[in-house]
Structures are given as C-alpha cells and as structure tokens.
Design a protein around this motif. Structure first.
Motif, PDB file in Angstrom:
ATOM      1  N   GLY A 162       5.781  12.819  -5.522  1.00  0.00           N
ATOM      2  CA  GLY A 162       7.229  12.669  -5.560  1.00  0.00           C
ATOM      3  C   GLY A 162       7.713  11.301  -5.137  1.00  0.00           C
ATOM      4  N   VAL A 163       7.746  11.054  -3.830  1.00  0.00           N
ATOM      5  CA  VAL A 163       8.267   9.769  -3.365  1.00  0.00           C
ATOM      6  C   VAL A 163       7.313   8.618  -3.677  1.00  0.00           C
ATOM      7  N   GLY A 164       6.003   8.859  -3.635  1.00  0.00           N
ATOM      8  CA  GLY A 164       5.050   7.778  -3.852  1.00  0.00           C
ATOM      9  C   GLY A 164       5.171   7.138  -5.218  1.00  0.00           C
TER      10      GLY A 164
ATOM     11  N   ALA B 242       0.853  -1.193   0.000  1.00  0.00           N
ATOM     12  CA  ALA B 242       0.000   0.000   0.000  1.00  0.00           C
ATOM     13  C   ALA B 242       0.883   1.236   0.000  1.00  0.00           C
ATOM     14  N   ILE B 243       0.575   2.174  -0.867  1.00  0.00           N
ATOM     15  CA  ILE B 243       1.327   3.425  -0.962  1.00  0.00           C
ATOM     16  C   ILE B 243       0.328   4.573  -1.008  1.00  0.00           C
TER      17      ILE B 243
ATOM     18  N   ASN C 270       0.243  -7.622 -15.542  1.00  0.00           N
ATOM     19  CA  ASN C 270      -0.487  -8.482 -14.611  1.00  0.00           C
ATOM     20  C   ASN C 270      -0.696  -7.834 -13.244  1.00  0.00           C
ATOM     21  N   CYS C 271      -0.240  -6.609 -13.080  1.00  0.00           N
ATOM     22  CA  CYS C 271      -0.401  -5.933 -11.796  1.00  0.00           C
ATOM     23  C   CYS C 271      -1.863  -5.860 -11.386  1.00  0.00           C
ATOM     24  N   SER C 272      -2.107  -6.189 -10.127  1.00  0.00           N
ATOM     25  CA  SER C 272      -3.436  -6.051  -9.535  1.00  0.00           C
ATOM     26  C   SER C 272      -3.411  -4.782  -8.692  1.00  0.00           C
ATOM     27  N   ILE C 273      -4.160  -3.765  -9.113  1.00  0.00           N
ATOM     28  CA  ILE C 273      -4.044  -2.453  -8.493  1.00  0.00           C
ATOM     29  C   ILE C 273      -5.404  -1.989  -7.951  1.00  0.00           C
ATOM     30  N   LYS C 274      -5.442  -1.739  -6.653  1.00  0.00           N
ATOM     31  CA  LYS C 274      -6.608  -1.118  -6.045  1.00  0.00           C
ATOM     32  C   LYS C 274      -6.352   0.392  -6.002  1.00  0.00           C
ATOM     33  N   VAL C 275      -7.240   1.149  -6.598  1.00  0.00           N
ATOM     34  CA  VAL C 275      -7.031   2.588  -6.742  1.00  0.00           C
ATOM     35  C   VAL C 275      -8.001   3.357  -5.853  1.00  0.00           C
ATOM     36  N   PHE C 276      -7.462   4.335  -5.137  1.00  0.00           N
ATOM     37  CA  PHE C 276      -8.268   5.184  -4.269  1.00  0.00           C
ATOM     38  C   PHE C 276      -8.080   6.640  -4.718  1.00  0.00           C
ATOM     39  N   PRO C 277      -8.843   7.054  -5.739  1.00  0.00           N
ATOM     40  CA  PRO C 277      -8.658   8.398  -6.323  1.00  0.00           C
ATOM     41  C   PRO C 277      -9.105   9.536  -5.424  1.00  0.00           C
ATOM     42  N   GLU C 278      -9.801   9.217  -4.347  1.00  0.00           N
ATOM     43  CA  GLU C 278     -10.232  10.265  -3.417  1.00  0.00           C
ATOM     44  C   GLU C 278      -9.191  10.501  -2.322  1.00  0.00           C
ATOM     45  N   GLY C 279      -8.086   9.760  -2.373  1.00  0.00           N
ATOM     46  CA  GLY C 279      -7.077   9.859  -1.330  1.00  0.00           C
ATOM     47  C   GLY C 279      -7.458   9.016  -0.125  1.00  0.00           C
ATOM     48  N   ILE C 280      -6.700   9.182   0.961  1.00  0.00           N
ATOM     49  CA  ILE C 280      -6.973   8.421   2.174  1.00  0.00           C
ATOM     50  C   ILE C 280      -7.605   9.330   3.210  1.00  0.00           C
ATOM     51  N   ASN C 281      -8.651   8.811   3.843  1.00  0.00           N
ATOM     52  CA  ASN C 281      -9.312   9.544   4.919  1.00  0.00           C
ATOM     53  C   ASN C 281      -9.753   8.549   5.975  1.00  0.00           C
TER      54      ASN C 281
ATOM     55  N   PHE D 274      -0.766  -3.877  -5.702  1.00  0.00           N
ATOM     56  CA  PHE D 274      -0.640  -2.545  -5.123  1.00  0.00           C
ATOM     57  C   PHE D 274      -2.001  -1.999  -4.690  1.00  0.00           C
ATOM     58  N   SER D 275      -1.971  -1.232  -3.611  1.00  0.00           N
ATOM     59  CA  SER D 275      -3.087  -0.364  -3.245  1.00  0.00           C
ATOM     60  C   SER D 275      -2.506   1.045  -3.243  1.00  0.00           C
ATOM     61  N   ILE D 276      -3.027   1.917  -4.090  1.00  0.00           N
ATOM     62  CA  ILE D 276      -2.449   3.250  -4.248  1.00  0.00           C
ATOM     63  C   ILE D 276      -3.535   4.310  -4.106  1.00  0.00           C
ATOM     64  N   SER D 277      -3.138   5.469  -3.594  1.00  0.00           N
ATOM     65  CA  SER D 277      -4.123   6.546  -3.394  1.00  0.00           C
ATOM     66  C   SER D 277      -3.516   7.897  -3.722  1.00  0.00           C
ATOM     67  N   ASP D 278      -4.323   8.775  -4.256  1.00  0.00           N
ATOM     68  CA  ASP D 278      -3.967  10.182  -4.466  1.00  0.00           C
ATOM     69  C   ASP D 278      -5.151  10.879  -5.109  1.00  0.00           C
ATOM     70  N   PHE D 279      -5.394  12.122  -4.712  1.00  0.00           N
ATOM     71  CA  PHE D 279      -6.517  12.887  -5.282  1.00  0.00           C
ATOM     72  C   PHE D 279      -6.027  14.050  -6.132  1.00  0.00           C
ATOM     73  N   ASP D 280      -4.699  14.207  -6.252  1.00  0.00           N
ATOM     74  CA  ASP D 280      -4.117  15.394  -6.861  1.00  0.00           C
ATOM     75  C   ASP D 280      -3.841  15.193  -8.353  1.00  0.00           C
ATOM     76  N   ILE D 281      -3.520  16.303  -9.029  1.00  0.00           N
ATOM     77  CA  ILE D 281      -3.105  16.265 -10.430  1.00  0.00           C
ATOM     78  C   ILE D 281      -1.670  16.755 -10.546  1.00  0.00           C
ATOM     79  N   PHE D 282      -1.018  16.415 -11.642  1.00  0.00           N
ATOM     80  CA  PHE D 282       0.330  16.910 -11.881  1.00  0.00           C
ATOM     81  C   PHE D 282       0.272  18.377 -12.303  1.00  0.00           C
ATOM     82  N   GLU D 283       1.177  19.167 -11.689  1.00  0.00           N
ATOM     83  CA  GLU D 283       1.290  20.583 -12.020  1.00  0.00           C
ATOM     84  C   GLU D 283       2.731  20.896 -12.409  1.00  0.00           C
ATOM     85  N   VAL D 284       2.945  22.067 -12.988  1.00  0.00           N
ATOM     86  CA  VAL D 284       4.253  22.385 -13.544  1.00  0.00           C
ATOM     87  C   VAL D 284       5.361  22.384 -12.494  1.00  0.00           C
ATOM     88  N   HIS D 285       5.038  22.748 -11.241  1.00  0.00           N
ATOM     89  CA  HIS D 285       6.079  22.757 -10.208  1.00  0.00           C
ATOM     90  C   HIS D 285       6.483  21.367  -9.757  1.00  0.00           C
ATOM     91  N   ASN D 286       5.800  20.333 -10.258  1.00  0.00           N
ATOM     92  CA  ASN D 286       6.178  18.951  -9.954  1.00  0.00           C
ATOM     93  C   ASN D 286       7.295  18.429 -10.852  1.00  0.00           C
TER      94      ASN D 286
END
Length: 285
Positions: free
Chosen positions: A35-37, A29-30, A94-105, A52-64
């Motif tokens: 950056g690091v994720g 789980a990440i 073959n990756c099995s990926i659980k996606v949490f697009p709302e982030g972790i709460n 993998f279980s991955i989460s993030d709610f953000d978008i890429f921006e130019v400062h990234n």
C-alpha cells in the motif's frame, strides 16, 4: 530518448535546477512495496529520485485492489517487488534499483541500507521487531527515517534522525513485551490524538488477533505526499521538519490537523492510559 531534465522540468520552481540534480543522486530505501510502499516509491520517482533500495516478499492479492497502487487484475499473484521495479523503470529508465525479494530480515539490514540517504518505512503495521531493528540501524548510521501511517482517511507522520528521540524510546518498546503490546504501543504512539476513531463505523473490522484492519486509498495517497515532502526537506536540508517526539496527524474526513508532542513518548502517564484503553477496545473482540 528519455531526457531527465525534460521529464522533471515541472518540478522546477518548487526546486531549483541544482536541487533537482541533488536529489537525483540520492538513494532512498523503502521496505515494503504494498500500500504505502508502492505509493512512496512512485511519488519519489516522479519527484526525480533515481536510486532506490526496495524490498518485499509478497504477491498482489484481490483484497489489495482497494488501495495498493500496483494492484490490478493484470498483476494479481505477481510479486509486488517485480511490479514496482517495472513501474519505476517505466517512469525513469535510468533508475538504479537494488531489489530485495526476500524482504528485510536481521541478516540483510546492513546491505539494504548501504549507501542510503533516507529510509521510508512501509512495512506491514504488525511487523514490529524488524521495524525496530531497521530504525535502530538508521540511527546508528545517521540515516533519517520516516514512518507515515495510513489511519482512517488521514495520515500520521513521524520523522526520526540522529538528533531526535529514538524509535525505541519514543514507542517504549521493551524486550519482554509480547507482540500485542508492541503493536498497541506502535498504534498509540503513531496516533496519540486518535482522530480516526470517531468514524470507524464497523469496529470489528479492526482485528488485532487476526492481524488485519480496514484501509482506504485516500489515506495511502496522503501518506505518500506527506512522507515525500518531509523526505525532500531532509535531503535538501531546507524547510522545518518535525522530528520525534513531535509528529503530525492530518485527518481529511474530520477536517482536522494536529501537531503532536510526546515529550516522554509512550512512557508518559497519558499514553499509558491510552494504551490501556486501546487494549480493551481492540483486544476484546
């Protein structure tokens, strides 16, 4: 046709064939795909992790663009989680990926950590409350948890297990602490040696009030390498792992490596003194 054995055959030697198949079945789980994720996930996928279980709610921006592996002109304004999912599948379909697009709460931590063998922290530095909740949940469920912080041009790494000091005790997070205090405690606990401080040439770039700080791509790469190595040792149960209150800090710019050991965590006199100094340095801007 994708062939797992051939794709990861160059790992054999440092891993046995049986160990390669063992980590293939593990779920990581990440939380955070910036950056690091993003680097953590790609490194572990190339190691042969397939779940993998991955989460993030953000978008890429130019400062990234200066440090985030998924940030390109072609991915700007795209969801980080979608880009990461695509890259992982591009490494191993073959990756099995659980996606949490709302982030972790607080409402989805249990689902996020379900059937997870190890957690690697990649939340934004200033997100302390939910980070503490995730680490506490990991401890209750017996899930090893690693945080690798990019500091200057190096990394500081802490590993927490069910037999280590807990995250809350190590950082001495209290319910009545304000957000600034929590962030400062996180900083001095991650970096008790402050190896990076001497070459911060533009101090005002580190601004706690605006919740931003300087970063380098080198630090992010180092985080992923050290975190993945510790994850491998924990998953295979071989090799020594420094667990909290012990940690490690490597700074490539200063050519220094330190093993830290805060027996009382941030509750020690010297850490409380460092907290006062850090408060004056970063909050006086």
């Amino acid at each position: 046709m994708f062939d797992y054995t051939k794709a990861f055959s160059r790992n054999i030697g440092w891993l046995t064939a049986d160990e390669q198949q063992s980590i293939r079945a593990k779920r990581v789980a990440i939380a955070g795909a910036g950056g690091v994720g993003f680097e953590h996930a790609v490194t572990l996928a190339r190691l042969g992790i397939e779940k993998f279980s991955i989460s993030d709610f953000d978008i890429f921006e130019v400062h990234n663009l200066n440090r985030q592996a998924g940030a390109f002109l072609s991915t700007l304004e795209m969801p980080k989680i979608s880009v990461l999912e695509r890259v992982l599948k591009d490494i191993n379909p073959n990756c099995s990926i659980k996606v949490f697009p709302e982030g972790i709460n607080s409402t989805n931590i249990s689902e996020f950590l379900a059937d997870v063998d190890i957690y690697i922290d990649s939340l934004d530095f200033f997100v302390i409350d939910i980070r503490e909740q995730v680490f506490n949940h990991c401890r209750l469920q017996g899930i090893p948890a690693i945080t690798a912080a990019p500091l200057g041009m190096g990394t500081s790494v802490l590993c927490f297990t069910d037999s280590s000091m807990s995250f809350s005790n190590y950082f001495d997070i209290q319910k009545d602490d304000d957000d600034e205090s929590k962030c400062l405690k996180f900083l001095v606990g991650l970096s008790p040696k402050m190896l990076q401080r001497k070459y911060l040439v533009v101090p005002e770039a580190a601004n706690f009030n605006e919740k931003r700080g300087p970063s380098t791509p080198m630090a992010v790469k180092l985080c992923a390498g050290v975190a993945a190595t510790n994850a491998l040792k924990l998953l295979l149960k071989r090799g020594d792992v420094l667990i909290a209150p012990k940690g490690m800090h490597f700074d490539a710019y200063r050519n220094k490596f330190k093993v830290t050991h805060l027996r009382k965590g941030n509750k020690s006199f010297i850490q409380k003194l460092k907290l006062k100094v850090a408060r004056k340095l970063v909050l006086s801007k």
